[in-house]
Design a protein around this motif. Structure first.
Motif, PDB file in Angstrom:
ATOM      1  N   LEU A   1       0.836  -1.205   0.000  1.00 16.47           N
ATOM      2  CA  LEU A   1       0.000   0.000   0.000  1.00 16.47           C
ATOM      3  C   LEU A   1       0.870   1.254   0.000  1.00 16.47           C
ATOM      4  O   LEU A   1       1.813   1.365   0.783  1.00 16.47           O
TER       5      LEU A   1
ATOM      6  N   CYS B   1      -9.996  -4.894   8.778  1.00 21.28           N
ATOM      7  CA  CYS B   1      -8.855  -4.512   7.941  1.00 21.28           C
ATOM      8  C   CYS B   1      -8.016  -5.749   7.604  1.00 21.28           C
ATOM      9  O   CYS B   1      -7.586  -5.920   6.459  1.00 21.28           O
TER      10      CYS B   1
ATOM     11  N   MET C   1      -6.806  -8.964  -0.712  1.00 26.02           N
ATOM     12  CA  MET C   1      -6.295  -8.122  -1.796  1.00 26.02           C
ATOM     13  C   MET C   1      -5.262  -8.890  -2.616  1.00 26.02           C
ATOM     14  O   MET C   1      -4.353  -9.498  -2.072  1.00 26.02           O
TER      15      MET C   1
ATOM     16  N   PRO D   1      -6.072  -5.052  -6.729  1.00 28.21           N
ATOM     17  CA  PRO D   1      -7.103  -4.818  -5.717  1.00 28.21           C
ATOM     18  C   PRO D   1      -8.305  -4.101  -6.304  1.00 28.21           C
ATOM     19  O   PRO D   1      -8.184  -3.209  -7.154  1.00 28.21           O
TER      20      PRO D   1
ATOM     21  N   PRO E   1     -11.486  -1.573  -6.447  1.00 29.77           N
ATOM     22  CA  PRO E   1     -11.708  -0.235  -5.886  1.00 29.77           C
ATOM     23  C   PRO E   1     -12.507  -0.263  -4.590  1.00 29.77           C
ATOM     24  O   PRO E   1     -12.242   0.522  -3.675  1.00 29.77           O
TER      25      PRO E   1
ATOM     26  N   GLN F   1     -12.372  -2.382  -2.294  1.00 24.76           N
ATOM     27  CA  GLN F   1     -11.505  -2.745  -1.167  1.00 24.76           C
ATOM     28  C   GLN F   1     -10.826  -1.511  -0.582  1.00 24.76           C
ATOM     29  O   GLN F   1     -10.708  -1.365   0.639  1.00 24.76           O
ATOM     30  N   TYR F   2     -10.398  -0.619  -1.451  1.00 22.53           N
ATOM     31  CA  TYR F   2      -9.791   0.622  -0.970  1.00 22.53           C
ATOM     32  C   TYR F   2     -10.821   1.501  -0.270  1.00 22.53           C
ATOM     33  O   TYR F   2     -10.506   2.186   0.702  1.00 22.53           O
TER      34      TYR F   2
ATOM     35  N   LEU G   1     -11.041   0.232   3.204  1.00 24.66           N
ATOM     36  CA  LEU G   1      -9.863   0.648   3.975  1.00 24.66           C
ATOM     37  C   LEU G   1      -9.959   2.113   4.387  1.00 24.66           C
ATOM     38  O   LEU G   1      -9.586   2.482   5.512  1.00 24.66           O
ATOM     39  N   GLU G   2     -10.472   2.948   3.491  1.00 26.34           N
ATOM     40  CA  GLU G   2     -10.625   4.372   3.817  1.00 26.34           C
ATOM     41  C   GLU G   2     -11.660   4.582   4.915  1.00 26.34           C
ATOM     42  O   GLU G   2     -11.451   5.403   5.828  1.00 26.34           O
TER      43      GLU G   2
ATOM     44  N   LEU H   1      -3.697   7.134   3.247  1.00 32.16           N
ATOM     45  CA  LEU H   1      -3.748   6.102   2.218  1.00 32.16           C
ATOM     46  C   LEU H   1      -3.842   6.753   0.837  1.00 32.16           C
ATOM     47  O   LEU H   1      -4.667   7.636   0.607  1.00 32.16           O
TER      48      LEU H   1
ATOM     49  N   LYS I   1      -4.721   5.972  -2.989  1.00 27.33           N
ATOM     50  CA  LYS I   1      -5.376   4.979  -3.843  1.00 27.33           C
ATOM     51  C   LYS I   1      -4.622   4.811  -5.154  1.00 27.33           C
ATOM     52  O   LYS I   1      -3.990   5.746  -5.642  1.00 27.33           O
TER      53      LYS I   1
ATOM     54  N   SER J   1       5.700   3.547   1.298  1.00 34.07           N
ATOM     55  CA  SER J   1       4.772   2.415   1.234  1.00 34.07           C
ATOM     56  C   SER J   1       4.892   1.588   2.501  1.00 34.07           C
ATOM     57  O   SER J   1       5.847   1.738   3.279  1.00 34.07           O
TER      58      SER J   1
END
Length: 421
Positions: free
Chosen positions: A255, A300, A307, A311, A313, A315-316, A319-320, A368, A370, A396
């Motif tokens: 990430l 999480c 993932m 991954p 979208p 999934q992100y 996470l957000e 984060l 994307k 990262s």
């Protein structure tokens, strides 16, 4: 003893989720940060052991003969020894540091001497070495800089003394040790951390050794992607560490984040005590918050485990959302700070999501990034955060753990670090 120059590096760490809740028996997720500490060790025959730590202004040298003549019987025999307060006190006399030496410098030197004398005393004579350690990690920011230092020292000293083999093969630019050798590195690094911190959890050195992402729960550390596969119990009896070789990936790809240092100092002990007091005062309010943070960590963990190479979208988006919820919970626990609120506001205005990492009350936060985010947008966000007086780096998480690099075929990053000394 090996005669070649050794170049070793190890990553820092951030807590992704679970800060403070972990103190109360909940799950925390720790991930390797792709900012590293580097160590260069060169054996020589001048009868001295030299230690240089340019990041904190340390340059010390000791006569090997003088160290050899010391009564080191206070270092108990055994494969991996645990430093006692009495041993650390005796090491202060060995170190010969001035009375006005800063605490950070003193502890760094004591950790080095403890590891050097303990690991190298099996040699017929203590080796003459020139060691320089430098770091991309700011000290005292909650990013595991001391653990990366201890891991680098342990790996280099064990290798030069041939307690573990050098894993580099002809043509390698970088390589890593076997699972068994990483276990030994981690055990010794944990002792270095004990010299520095007294009673650490073992999370920081485990992340720096193994890399990738780890889950910490009630003293047990395991791979994020395999809850049943224990890495280390991190208990005082130094139970068996490690069940996997190589890097523990955080999913693929790693990430991308912005790491922001607000440069606001914080008192971790006071912040932890504040949460405890709030729990005692408002148990029916705070206990559910801690349970909810635990659920955030578990969700999480589930998402990261699913993932893959590409991954989705959504999934992100999850996470957000988790980042936002956790940040609000941490504020409710009383560990937020105006600087961290400002960080979240600046990034939210650009459609990005941030949270504190570590103890809070200032310190660092992560944002984060994307996939597909245009670089001009990233640079504009970094500039906006810098304008607030913060330090901001694009990096990262999910980096490889302790590694050894070829001295004759340096990658650009190691060469750049060396050139900056």
């Amino acid at each position: 003893m090996l005669s070649e120059v050794l170049l070793v590096s190890a990553p820092g760490k951030v807590i992704l989720h679970g800060e403070h809740a972990v103190v109360h028996g909940k799950v925390a997720l720790a991930v390797a940060l792709n900012l590293r500490t580097f160590l260069r060790l060169e054996p020589h025959s001048n009868g001295k052991v030299d230690l240089s730590l340019p990041n904190i202004g340390i340059k010390r040298a000791w006569d090997v003969a003088g160290l050899q003549s010391l009564d080191t019987s206070f270092l108990e025999q055994g494969d991996v020894t645990t430093p006692t307060p009495e041993q650390v006190e005796k090491l202060k006399d060995v170190a010969g540091l001035p009375d006005d030496c800063a605490v950070t410098e003193r502890l760094a030197v004591l950790a080095f001497l403890y590891l050097y004398l303990s690991i190298c005393r099996k040699q017929r004579a203590l080796p003459s070495l020139d060691i320089i350690v430098w770091s991309e990690l700011p000290p005292g920011a909650g990013l595991g800089s001391s653990a990366a230092y201890s891991v680098c020292l342990a790996a280099a000293l064990l290798t030069v003394c041939e307690e573990i083999p050098n894993p580099l093969k002809d043509g390698d630019c970088v390589n890593r040790w076997t699972r068994e050798d990483l276990e030994l590195i981690n055990k010794w690094a944990f002792q270095g951390e004990r010299v520095i911190h007294g009673n650490p959890s073992g999370v920081d050195n485990a992340v720096s050794t193994w890399g990738g992402a780890l889950r910490y729960h009630q003293g047990k550390i395991s791979s994020l992607k395999s809850k049943q596969e224990s890495i280390t119990s991190c208990v005082p009896d130094d139970a068996a560490l490690g069940r996997r070789n190589g890097e523990m990936k955080l999913g693929s790809p790693a990430l991308q984040i912005l790491l922001t240092n607000t440069k606001v100092p914080r008192n971790t002990r006071a912040l932890v005590a504040g949460v405890r007091n709030r729990l005692l005062k408002f148990p029916e309010i705070v206990a559910p918050l801690l349970t909810s943070i635990d659920a955030i960590s578990l969700e999480c963990e589930r998402v990261l485990g699913e993932m893959g190479e590409a991954p989705a979208p959504e999934q992100y988006l999850v996470l957000e959302e988790l980042i936002d919820m956790n940040q609000h919970h941490l504020n409710a626990l009383g560990v937020g700070h105006a600087s961290l609120d400002q960080l979240c506001q600046v990034t939210r205005a650009r459609g990005l999501h941030s949270k504190l990492t570590g103890a809070g009350g200032g310190g660092c936060g992560i944002t984060l990034l994307k996939p597909g985010l245009e670089q001009p947008e990233v640079e504009a966000t970094k500039q906006a955060l810098t304008s607030c007086g913060f330090d901001c780096l694009e990096t990262s998480i999910g980096a490889p753990g302790v590694s050894i690099h070829s001295a004759t075929s340096l990658d650009s990053r190691v060469q750049q670090a060396l050139d900056g000394l």
